[in-house]
Design an enzyme around this catalytic site. Structure first.
Site, PDB file in Angstrom:
ATOM      1  N   LEU A   1     161.617  59.431 129.050  1.00  0.00           N
ATOM      2  CA  LEU A   1     162.019  60.426 128.120  1.00  0.00           C
ATOM      3  C   LEU A   1     161.155  60.193 126.792  1.00  0.00           C
ATOM      4  CD1 LEU A   1     166.033  60.738 128.444  1.00  0.00           C
ATOM      5  CD2 LEU A   1     164.090  61.690 129.879  1.00  0.00           C
TER       6      LEU A   1
ATOM      7  N   THR B   1     142.689  63.118 136.801  1.00  0.00           N
ATOM      8  CA  THR B   1     142.214  64.116 136.008  1.00  0.00           C
ATOM      9  C   THR B   1     140.800  64.573 136.558  1.00  0.00           C
ATOM     10  OG1 THR B   1     141.728  64.969 133.754  1.00  0.00           O
ATOM     11  CG2 THR B   1     141.611  62.700 134.071  1.00  0.00           C
TER      12      THR B   1
ATOM     13  N   SER C   1     137.742  60.203 126.863  1.00  0.00           N
ATOM     14  CA  SER C   1     138.736  59.801 125.769  1.00  0.00           C
ATOM     15  C   SER C   1     139.028  58.630 126.163  1.00  0.00           C
ATOM     16  CB  SER C   1     139.637  60.878 125.574  1.00  0.00           C
ATOM     17  OG  SER C   1     140.697  60.972 126.659  1.00  0.00           O
TER      18      SER C   1
ATOM     19  N   TYR D   1     142.175  58.479 126.742  1.00  0.00           N
ATOM     20  CA  TYR D   1     143.155  58.759 127.774  1.00  0.00           C
ATOM     21  C   TYR D   1     142.644  58.856 129.035  1.00  0.00           C
ATOM     22  CZ  TYR D   1     144.885  62.314 130.731  1.00  0.00           C
ATOM     23  OH  TYR D   1     145.304  62.986 131.906  1.00  0.00           O
ATOM     24  N   HIS D   2     141.234  59.625 129.128  1.00  0.00           N
ATOM     25  CA  HIS D   2     140.734  59.842 130.301  1.00  0.00           C
ATOM     26  C   HIS D   2     140.269  58.576 130.883  1.00  0.00           C
ATOM     27  CE1 HIS D   2     140.300  64.314 128.720  1.00  0.00           C
ATOM     28  NE2 HIS D   2     140.621  64.532 130.058  1.00  0.00           N
TER      29      HIS D   2
ATOM     30  N   LYS E   1     142.612  56.942 133.432  1.00  0.00           N
ATOM     31  CA  LYS E   1     142.921  57.489 134.582  1.00  0.00           C
ATOM     32  C   LYS E   1     141.650  56.807 135.660  1.00  0.00           C
ATOM     33  CE  LYS E   1     146.126  60.562 133.854  1.00  0.00           C
ATOM     34  NZ  LYS E   1     147.331  60.761 134.619  1.00  0.00           N
TER      35      LYS E   1
ATOM     36  N   VAL F   1     134.277  64.733 120.885  1.00  0.00           N
ATOM     37  CA  VAL F   1     132.816  64.246 121.233  1.00  0.00           C
ATOM     38  C   VAL F   1     132.563  64.791 122.435  1.00  0.00           C
ATOM     39  CG1 VAL F   1     131.100  62.538 121.182  1.00  0.00           C
ATOM     40  CG2 VAL F   1     132.924  62.326 119.199  1.00  0.00           C
TER      41      VAL F   1
HETATM   42  P1  NAD Z   1     154.233  65.000 130.305  1.00  0.00           P
HETATM   43  O1  NAD Z   1     153.834  64.357 128.929  1.00  0.00           O
HETATM   44  O2  NAD Z   1     154.846  66.447 129.793  1.00  0.00           O
HETATM   45  O3  NAD Z   1     154.819  64.650 131.364  1.00  0.00           O
HETATM   46  C1  NAD Z   1     154.988  62.893 131.601  1.00  0.00           C
HETATM   47  C2  NAD Z   1     156.258  62.584 131.889  1.00  0.00           C
HETATM   48  O4  NAD Z   1     156.285  61.084 132.009  1.00  0.00           O
HETATM   49  C3  NAD Z   1     156.890  62.589 130.366  1.00  0.00           C
HETATM   50  O5  NAD Z   1     158.380  63.154 130.661  1.00  0.00           O
HETATM   51  C4  NAD Z   1     157.210  61.252 129.805  1.00  0.00           C
HETATM   52  O6  NAD Z   1     158.485  60.947 129.183  1.00  0.00           O
HETATM   53  C5  NAD Z   1     157.191  60.379 131.275  1.00  0.00           C
HETATM   54  N1  NAD Z   1     156.589  58.947 130.941  1.00  0.00           N
HETATM   55  C6  NAD Z   1     155.457  58.592 130.209  1.00  0.00           C
HETATM   56  N2  NAD Z   1     155.414  57.220 130.024  1.00  0.00           N
HETATM   57  C7  NAD Z   1     156.390  56.966 130.953  1.00  0.00           C
HETATM   58  C8  NAD Z   1     156.803  55.600 131.307  1.00  0.00           C
HETATM   59  N3  NAD Z   1     155.976  54.481 131.029  1.00  0.00           N
HETATM   60  N4  NAD Z   1     157.800  55.372 132.129  1.00  0.00           N
HETATM   61  C9  NAD Z   1     158.444  56.445 132.449  1.00  0.00           C
HETATM   62  N5  NAD Z   1     158.171  57.791 132.052  1.00  0.00           N
HETATM   63  C10 NAD Z   1     157.059  57.968 131.207  1.00  0.00           C
HETATM   64  O7  NAD Z   1     152.804  65.474 130.941  1.00  0.00           O
HETATM   65  P2  NAD Z   1     152.409  66.587 132.177  1.00  0.00           P
HETATM   66  O8  NAD Z   1     151.634  67.624 131.437  1.00  0.00           O
HETATM   67  O9  NAD Z   1     153.453  66.783 132.876  1.00  0.00           O
HETATM   68  O10 NAD Z   1     151.352  65.433 133.058  1.00  0.00           O
HETATM   69  C11 NAD Z   1     151.742  64.683 133.931  1.00  0.00           C
HETATM   70  C12 NAD Z   1     150.725  64.226 134.601  1.00  0.00           C
HETATM   71  O11 NAD Z   1     149.778  65.164 135.203  1.00  0.00           O
HETATM   72  C13 NAD Z   1     150.059  63.162 133.609  1.00  0.00           C
HETATM   73  O12 NAD Z   1     149.657  61.789 134.389  1.00  0.00           O
HETATM   74  C14 NAD Z   1     148.823  64.058 133.376  1.00  0.00           C
HETATM   75  O13 NAD Z   1     147.700  63.103 133.017  1.00  0.00           O
HETATM   76  C15 NAD Z   1     148.394  64.590 134.572  1.00  0.00           C
HETATM   77  N6  NAD Z   1     147.772  65.981 134.156  1.00  0.00           N
HETATM   78  C16 NAD Z   1     148.245  67.023 133.476  1.00  0.00           C
HETATM   79  C17 NAD Z   1     147.504  68.020 133.188  1.00  0.00           C
HETATM   80  C18 NAD Z   1     147.988  69.194 132.335  1.00  0.00           C
HETATM   81  O14 NAD Z   1     147.213  69.945 131.793  1.00  0.00           O
HETATM   82  N7  NAD Z   1     149.251  69.261 131.737  1.00  0.00           N
HETATM   83  C19 NAD Z   1     146.151  68.445 133.691  1.00  0.00           C
HETATM   84  C20 NAD Z   1     145.674  67.084 134.440  1.00  0.00           C
HETATM   85  C21 NAD Z   1     146.608  65.989 134.839  1.00  0.00           C
HETATM   86  N1  USQ Z   2     139.685  73.129 123.143  1.00  0.00           N
HETATM   87  C1  USQ Z   2     139.356  74.076 122.354  1.00  0.00           C
HETATM   88  N2  USQ Z   2     140.364  74.713 121.592  1.00  0.00           N
HETATM   89  C2  USQ Z   2     141.543  74.133 121.547  1.00  0.00           C
HETATM   90  C3  USQ Z   2     142.100  73.241 122.446  1.00  0.00           C
HETATM   91  C4  USQ Z   2     141.173  72.373 123.550  1.00  0.00           C
HETATM   92  O1  USQ Z   2     138.225  74.583 122.372  1.00  0.00           O
HETATM   93  O2  USQ Z   2     142.345  74.624 120.748  1.00  0.00           O
HETATM   94  C5  USQ Z   2     138.888  72.828 124.460  1.00  0.00           C
HETATM   95  C6  USQ Z   2     138.604  71.116 124.253  1.00  0.00           C
HETATM   96  O3  USQ Z   2     137.567  70.732 123.259  1.00  0.00           O
HETATM   97  C7  USQ Z   2     138.018  70.746 125.674  1.00  0.00           C
HETATM   98  C8  USQ Z   2     138.954  71.985 126.480  1.00  0.00           C
HETATM   99  O4  USQ Z   2     139.434  73.025 125.773  1.00  0.00           O
HETATM  100  O5  USQ Z   2     136.703  71.054 125.788  1.00  0.00           O
HETATM  101  C9  USQ Z   2     140.044  71.338 127.367  1.00  0.00           C
HETATM  102  O6  USQ Z   2     140.790  70.905 126.468  1.00  0.00           O
HETATM  103  P1  USQ Z   2     142.263  70.686 126.416  1.00  0.00           P
HETATM  104  O7  USQ Z   2     143.308  70.230 125.218  1.00  0.00           O
HETATM  105  O8  USQ Z   2     142.951  72.038 126.931  1.00  0.00           O
HETATM  106  O9  USQ Z   2     142.449  69.907 127.674  1.00  0.00           O
HETATM  107  P2  USQ Z   2     142.294  68.166 127.697  1.00  0.00           P
HETATM  108  O10 USQ Z   2     142.323  67.483 126.417  1.00  0.00           O
HETATM  109  O11 USQ Z   2     140.881  68.185 128.767  1.00  0.00           O
HETATM  110  O12 USQ Z   2     143.349  67.697 128.616  1.00  0.00           O
HETATM  111  C10 USQ Z   2     144.147  68.186 129.502  1.00  0.00           C
HETATM  112  C11 USQ Z   2     145.735  67.538 129.539  1.00  0.00           C
HETATM  113  C12 USQ Z   2     145.143  66.397 130.360  1.00  0.00           C
HETATM  114  C13 USQ Z   2     144.500  66.588 131.784  1.00  0.00           C
HETATM  115  C14 USQ Z   2     143.143  67.280 131.407  1.00  0.00           C
HETATM  116  C15 USQ Z   2     142.413  67.730 132.726  1.00  0.00           C
HETATM  117  O13 USQ Z   2     146.111  67.418 128.497  1.00  0.00           O
HETATM  118  O14 USQ Z   2     146.414  65.702 130.682  1.00  0.00           O
HETATM  119  O15 USQ Z   2     144.076  65.390 132.174  1.00  0.00           O
HETATM  120  O16 USQ Z   2     143.705  68.519 130.697  1.00  0.00           O
HETATM  121  S1  USQ Z   2     140.663  67.892 132.483  1.00  0.00           S
HETATM  122  O17 USQ Z   2     140.469  68.641 131.369  1.00  0.00           O
HETATM  123  O18 USQ Z   2     140.152  68.369 133.702  1.00  0.00           O
HETATM  124  O19 USQ Z   2     140.138  66.443 132.217  1.00  0.00           O
END
Ligand code: NAD
Ligand code: USQ
Length: 397
Positions: free
Chosen positions: A33, A144, A179, A181-182, A185, A327
């Site tokens: 959570l 991702t 980033s 974060y990325h 992955k 960036v």
């Molecule tokens: P989210 O933050 O809404 O959900 C992640 C969940 O994992 C949360 O409920 C959090 O409490 C739980 N969590 C995080 N760390 C934990 C830990 N150490 N132990 C137990 N629970 C933990 O994120 P989301 O948007 O649902 O994304 C889920 C997955 O999908 C992520 O791995 C994310 O990188 C990937 N992803 C998301 C998107 C997007 O656009 N949302 C795009 C591509 C990939």
């Molecule tokens: N962007 C804007 N304006 C905004 C928000 C974002 O121009 O207000 C741009 C960003 O600069 C970026 C693109 O939109 O170029 C995507 O940004 P985003 O915030 O929508 O998504 P991102 O940071 O890439 O991350 C999200 C999820 C992440 C997942 C990723 C998939 O949060 O968990 O891994 O999408 S991907 O983009 O294919 O890496």
């Protein structure tokens, strides 16, 4: 199947768990959570009101054929993880439980360290727990598209045929993440591929694009089952944010020139892709990669689509190009292969004006919950060397 969903309280995990449960699988969710606590840290909250994890599960279990079990705990806590893995003995483990915001990971050293530790060590624990208790279980791991970055060649699904000095090989596609974060992955992908090689585990790395939308058929059944919807400058993603911004009368925040192109998909396709992966497991020892998105758009194109849809609803949207806090290339080549999930039967929900209309209508419905103060991006990815730069927050003052 017996499916353990790690991170099943989150934006993607919750609707996926409901979808798999509705399809007749036996489900358990584990989540610490932390995402709800990060809302408190950032002073933000979901646009849509969401119930506590217990209340949601109870609401679903009132109607579910087989109830979902909820385990509240951290994948970093190996005793906890190993305990549920040994007790539940899953046939598939879907791993969403990571810190998923690129901007959050770039806020400062503490947030970068938290993200890398949470994600990389968490996944390592998952691999060990599977190896210890359920070595034939299929790990479905959310990766991702951002692992690849934006190379000036077509992006393949995980691997590329290379000819070098007269010899050929099939090698992992080059990774150029954007980033901290990325980067997690990428590290996860290497650890998972290695575990498949040395222990014979089976895994699917779902390189997912940016998800948009909020509802799936299951989350619509009862308002207690509603999904979260992030719009703030740290966790909100592009299209979702743009719809809320238009509804709130806030300028649509395109970063830089807006030519950044990414793969996108509807959340209804997220849940289906995970199901397709589970129903078609890889062989023992196989590590495979699916590129999980359905269409690619530039952020400028998305912003224009939102402006058009908003106008039809009588709302005037306006695009504002902000200095890019990230960036990243703002104009680049982008062509990513994404056929493997289509081959397994995915029927995409392509982005339509009616979907944008429905997101705008949700944003209008909850307009009084929109906090304008959290909309602008936070932090500058160039870090302390750029502290002399004009602060982004002055743009709208
Ligand atoms: P989210 O933050 O809404 O959900 C992640 C969940 O994992 C949360 O409920 C959090 O409490 C739980 N969590 C995080 N760390 C934990 C830990 N150490 N132990 C137990 N629970 C933990 O994120 P989301 O948007 O649902 O994304 C889920 C997955 O999908 C992520 O791995 C994310 O990188 C990937 N992803 C998301 C998107 C997007 O656009 N949302 C795009 C591509 C990939
Ligand atoms: N962007 C804007 N304006 C905004 C928000 C974002 O121009 O207000 C741009 C960003 O600069 C970026 C693109 O939109 O170029 C995507 O940004 P985003 O915030 O929508 O998504 P991102 O940071 O890439 O991350 C999200 C999820 C992440 C997942 C990723 C998939 O949060 O968990 O891994 O999408 S991907 O983009 O294919 O890496």
């Amino acid at each position: 199947m017996r499916v353990l969903v790690l991170g099943g309280d989150g934006y993607c995990g919750w609707p996926t768990a409901l979808h798999l449960s509705a399809a007749g699988h036996e489900l358990a969710i584990a989540d610490n959570l932390v995402r709800r606590r990060i809302d408190e840290e950032l002073g933000t909250s979901s646009l849509t009101p969401i119930r506590s994890a217990d209340q949601r599960i109870d609401a679903w279990n009132e109607r579910a054929g087989v109830p979902i079990d909820l385990f509240v705990g951290d994948v970093l806590d190996y005793d906890f993880l190993s305990g549920i893995m040994g007790e539940f003995l899953p046939s598939a483990v879907v791993h969403f439980a990571e810190q998923r915001s690129a901007p959050y990971s770039m806020l400062d050293r503490e947030h970068a360290v938290y993200t890398q530790h949470n994600n990389v060590i968490g996944t390592l624990n998952v691999l060990y727990a599977i190896q210890e208790h359920a070595p034939s279980a299929h790990l479905v791991k959310l990766g991702t598209m951002g692992e690849y970055g934006t190379p000036n060649i077509d992006i393949e699904e995980g691997f590329i045929e290379v000819e070098h000095k007269g010899r050929r090989d099939r090698l992992p596609f080059p990774k150029q993440p954007g980033s901290f974060y990325h980067l997690t992955k990428v590290h996860d992908s290497h650890n998972i591929a290695f575990a498949c090689k040395v222990w014979g585990l089976r895994a699917t790395d779902l390189n997912q694009g940016v998800v948009y939308g909020m509802v799936t058929p299951e989350t619509l059944i009862d308002e207690r089952l509603h999904n979260r919807f992030d719009y703030d400058g740290v966790f909100g993603t592009a299209l979702n944010r743009f719809c809320v911004q238009a509804a709130a009368g806030h300028p649509i925040t395109v970063y830089g020139r807006g030519g950044q192109t990414r793969g996108f998909l509807d959340i209804r396709d997220t849940v289906r892709c995970v199901e397709l992966a589970i129903m078609n497991p890889p062989a023992e020892g196989e590590y495979r990669v699916f590129n999980q998105f359905t269409e690619q758009f530039s952020v400028g194109e998305l912003a224009e689509m939102v402006v058009t849809a908003a106008a039809r609803l009588g709302v005037q949207g306006r695009v504002e190009h902000l200095p890019n806090p990230r960036v990243e290339a703002e104009e680049h080549y982008y062509n990513a292969v994404h056929t493997r999930l289509l081959d397994l039967g995915l029927e995409p929900h392509l982005l339509s004006q009616s979907l944008i209309d429905s997101l705008l209508n949700v944003a209008i419905q909850y307009r009084d919950r929109i906090d304008q103060r959290v909309i602008l991006p936070r932090g500058d990815w160039r870090g302390s060397r750029q502290h002399g730069r004009e602060r982004l927050t002055t743009t709208f003052s």
